[in-house]
Design a protein around this motif. Structure first.
Motif, PDB file in Angstrom:
ATOM      1  N   VAL A  63       0.837  -1.203   0.000  1.00  0.00           N
ATOM      2  CA  VAL A  63       0.000   0.000   0.000  1.00  0.00           C
ATOM      3  C   VAL A  63       0.868   1.248   0.000  1.00  0.00           C
ATOM      4  O   VAL A  63       0.620   2.205  -0.748  1.00  0.00           O
ATOM      5  CB  VAL A  63      -0.949   0.001   1.220  1.00  0.00           C
ATOM      6  CG1 VAL A  63      -1.663   1.345   1.343  1.00  0.00           C
ATOM      7  CG2 VAL A  63      -1.967  -1.118   1.101  1.00  0.00           C
ATOM      8  N   VAL A  64       1.907   1.253   0.838  1.00  0.00           N
ATOM      9  CA  VAL A  64       2.811   2.404   0.904  1.00  0.00           C
ATOM     10  C   VAL A  64       3.493   2.623  -0.448  1.00  0.00           C
ATOM     11  O   VAL A  64       3.607   3.756  -0.931  1.00  0.00           O
ATOM     12  CB  VAL A  64       3.858   2.197   2.016  1.00  0.00           C
ATOM     13  CG1 VAL A  64       4.921   3.289   1.965  1.00  0.00           C
ATOM     14  CG2 VAL A  64       3.182   2.192   3.376  1.00  0.00           C
ATOM     15  N   ALA A  94       2.359   1.714  -3.363  1.00  0.00           N
ATOM     16  CA  ALA A  94       1.351   2.183  -4.307  1.00  0.00           C
ATOM     17  C   ALA A  94       1.102   3.678  -4.142  1.00  0.00           C
ATOM     18  O   ALA A  94       0.932   4.408  -5.133  1.00  0.00           O
ATOM     19  CB  ALA A  94       0.050   1.404  -4.110  1.00  0.00           C
ATOM     20  N   ILE A  95       1.088   4.138  -2.902  1.00  0.00           N
ATOM     21  CA  ILE A  95       0.913   5.573  -2.643  1.00  0.00           C
ATOM     22  C   ILE A  95       2.078   6.358  -3.237  1.00  0.00           C
ATOM     23  O   ILE A  95       1.901   7.418  -3.851  1.00  0.00           O
ATOM     24  CB  ILE A  95       0.794   5.835  -1.128  1.00  0.00           C
ATOM     25  CG1 ILE A  95      -0.519   5.253  -0.595  1.00  0.00           C
ATOM     26  CG2 ILE A  95       0.861   7.333  -0.823  1.00  0.00           C
ATOM     27  CD1 ILE A  95      -0.643   5.310   0.917  1.00  0.00           C
ATOM     28  N   ALA A  96       3.298   5.824  -3.060  1.00  0.00           N
ATOM     29  CA  ALA A  96       4.478   6.497  -3.583  1.00  0.00           C
ATOM     30  C   ALA A  96       4.462   6.534  -5.110  1.00  0.00           C
ATOM     31  O   ALA A  96       4.785   7.561  -5.724  1.00  0.00           O
ATOM     32  CB  ALA A  96       5.740   5.803  -3.075  1.00  0.00           C
ATOM     33  N   ALA A 124       1.880   6.523  -6.950  1.00  0.00           N
ATOM     34  CA  ALA A 124       0.819   7.439  -7.377  1.00  0.00           C
ATOM     35  C   ALA A 124       1.243   8.903  -7.299  1.00  0.00           C
ATOM     36  O   ALA A 124       0.509   9.784  -7.748  1.00  0.00           O
ATOM     37  CB  ALA A 124      -0.431   7.219  -6.531  1.00  0.00           C
ATOM     38  N   ARG A 135       2.399  10.570  -4.312  1.00  0.00           N
ATOM     39  CA  ARG A 135       2.377  11.231  -3.008  1.00  0.00           C
ATOM     40  C   ARG A 135       3.395  10.559  -2.107  1.00  0.00           C
ATOM     41  O   ARG A 135       3.348   9.349  -1.898  1.00  0.00           O
ATOM     42  CB  ARG A 135       0.996  11.152  -2.361  1.00  0.00           C
ATOM     43  CG  ARG A 135       0.903  12.008  -1.093  1.00  0.00           C
ATOM     44  CD  ARG A 135      -0.492  11.988  -0.511  1.00  0.00           C
ATOM     45  NE  ARG A 135      -0.814  10.740   0.148  1.00  0.00           N
ATOM     46  CZ  ARG A 135      -0.438  10.451   1.404  1.00  0.00           C
ATOM     47  NH1 ARG A 135       0.309  11.295   2.090  1.00  0.00           N
ATOM     48  NH2 ARG A 135      -0.784   9.301   1.947  1.00  0.00           N
ATOM     49  N   ARG A 136       4.288  11.355  -1.567  1.00  0.00           N
ATOM     50  CA  ARG A 136       5.344  10.798  -0.719  1.00  0.00           C
ATOM     51  C   ARG A 136       4.792  10.458   0.662  1.00  0.00           C
ATOM     52  O   ARG A 136       4.269  11.338   1.350  1.00  0.00           O
ATOM     53  CB  ARG A 136       6.475  11.807  -0.575  1.00  0.00           C
ATOM     54  CG  ARG A 136       7.659  11.270   0.216  1.00  0.00           C
ATOM     55  CD  ARG A 136       8.769  12.294   0.267  1.00  0.00           C
ATOM     56  NE  ARG A 136       9.907  11.804   1.038  1.00  0.00           N
ATOM     57  CZ  ARG A 136      11.009  12.499   1.255  1.00  0.00           C
ATOM     58  NH1 ARG A 136      11.113  13.720   0.745  1.00  0.00           N
ATOM     59  NH2 ARG A 136      11.991  11.988   1.967  1.00  0.00           N
ATOM     60  N   PRO A 137       4.871   9.192   1.083  1.00  0.00           N
ATOM     61  CA  PRO A 137       4.394   8.828   2.430  1.00  0.00           C
ATOM     62  C   PRO A 137       5.203   9.550   3.503  1.00  0.00           C
ATOM     63  O   PRO A 137       6.402   9.807   3.339  1.00  0.00           O
ATOM     64  CB  PRO A 137       4.621   7.311   2.496  1.00  0.00           C
ATOM     65  CG  PRO A 137       4.745   6.874   1.068  1.00  0.00           C
ATOM     66  CD  PRO A 137       5.369   8.029   0.345  1.00  0.00           C
ATOM     67  N   THR A 138       4.546   9.895   4.603  1.00  0.00           N
ATOM     68  CA  THR A 138       5.207  10.563   5.719  1.00  0.00           C
ATOM     69  C   THR A 138       5.094   9.707   6.972  1.00  0.00           C
ATOM     70  O   THR A 138       4.328   8.743   7.029  1.00  0.00           O
ATOM     71  CB  THR A 138       4.574  11.944   5.995  1.00  0.00           C
ATOM     72  OG1 THR A 138       3.231  11.766   6.468  1.00  0.00           O
ATOM     73  CG2 THR A 138       4.545  12.783   4.718  1.00  0.00           C
ATOM     74  N   ASP A 162       1.550   9.245   8.424  1.00  0.00           N
ATOM     75  CA  ASP A 162       0.518   8.496   7.703  1.00  0.00           C
ATOM     76  C   ASP A 162       0.118   7.264   8.505  1.00  0.00           C
ATOM     77  O   ASP A 162       0.952   6.639   9.167  1.00  0.00           O
ATOM     78  CB  ASP A 162       1.020   8.064   6.319  1.00  0.00           C
ATOM     79  CG  ASP A 162       1.049   9.224   5.340  1.00  0.00           C
ATOM     80  OD1 ASP A 162       0.348  10.222   5.591  1.00  0.00           O
ATOM     81  OD2 ASP A 162       1.780   9.129   4.333  1.00  0.00           O
ATOM     82  N   LEU A 221      -1.994   3.457   8.581  1.00  0.00           N
ATOM     83  CA  LEU A 221      -2.574   2.334   7.853  1.00  0.00           C
ATOM     84  C   LEU A 221      -3.477   1.565   8.813  1.00  0.00           C
ATOM     85  O   LEU A 221      -3.138   1.403   9.986  1.00  0.00           O
ATOM     86  CB  LEU A 221      -1.490   1.398   7.313  1.00  0.00           C
ATOM     87  CG  LEU A 221      -0.657   1.891   6.130  1.00  0.00           C
ATOM     88  CD1 LEU A 221       0.418   0.859   5.800  1.00  0.00           C
ATOM     89  CD2 LEU A 221      -1.518   2.158   4.918  1.00  0.00           C
TER      90      LEU A 221
END
Length: 250
Positions: free
Chosen positions: A215-216, A218-220, A222, A224-227, A230, A232
């Motif tokens: 998931v992380v 996939a977010i990256a 897409a 958007r840089r995970p912080t 964040d 889950l």
């Protein structure tokens, strides 16, 4: 444990039941975190409040016929309804295929309770104790009725599952000075241990962790840089991993 019904009947029966339960679970996941009534009664549109007829409540089929909108106010029906109905049906079908009979029914019940926990955690980062306790009770009843694993392995799994995530949460809080795991996650992992036994817990945790990493990523991807802040829904990940482990181990 032998079954009086032909094996090919169980996936159909449990699949239909799963779609019905999935409809209720979706409503529960939407209304309960908002503090709205979850009492069983006449269902109503979330948009206009119109009381829904029986023809509006047929799982999956009604959503398709109405094209995802209320018959009266044309408000969009939340996709969570048909998604959860599909997942409920899938849990029933899988349980009926891999374990026709009592063991499949027990697996489906635990799967639907996990679906409830996962749906609510995904919607509100909350794991209600009532659902977790229900899962624990269902797991113990299944063990006492003779379903594998035996009761000793289940009890060790219950204590070990809870203790593992509780210690992780306490360590994270001590080191980082903030809460990293919700209080419901250790309880849910303990209930999963009561269902699957202690031997399955490392695999469940590994699958949930890999799913979270996916998931992380996939977010990256897409953009958007995970912080570090964040969040889950670990309960959702654990619920999916637990049912997958059960289905593969029967």
């Amino acid at each position: 444990m032998s079954s009086a019904l032909p094996p090919n009947v169980w996936p159909v029966l449990l699949g239909v039941l799963g779609a019905v339960f999935g409809s209720f679970i979706a409503t529960l996941a939407i209304r309960w975190p908002e503090g709205r009534s979850i009492a069983v009664g006449r269902s109503a549109c979330d948009g206009c409040g119109r009381t829904l007829r029986a023809t509006d409540l047929v799982p999956l089929l009604s959503f398709l016929v109405l094209r995802g909108r209320c018959r009266s106010c044309d408000a969009r029906i939340a996709p969570a309804h048909w998604i959860t109905e599909c997942l409920g049906a899938a849990i029933g079908i899988v349980a009926g295929l891999v374990a026709p009979g009592f063991e499949g029914v027990a697996g489906a019940v635990c799967g639907w309770l996990l679906l409830t926990s996962g749906a609510i955690d995904l919607a509100a980062f909350w794991l209600p104790d009532r659902i977790t306790v229900s899962l624990a009770i269902a797991a113990l009843v299944g063990g006492l009725a003779g379903a594998a694993p035996d009761t000793t392995e289940r009890l060790i799994g219950g204590v070990g599952g809870f203790a593992t995530l509780w210690l992780v949460a306490a360590f994270y809080r001590r080191v980082r000075g903030r809460t990293g795991l919700g209080g419901g996650d250790p309880k849910l992992f303990g209930a999963i241990g009561l269902w699957l036994g202690w031997r399955a817990l490392p695999v469940v945790l590994l699958i949930a962790s890999l799913a979270g990493l996916a998931v992380v990523l996939a977010i990256a991807v897409a953009g958007r840089r995970p912080t570090a802040t964040d969040r889950l829904p670990l309960g959702t990940l654990l619920a999916g991993a637990a049912f997958l482990c059960w289905a593969l181990s029967v």
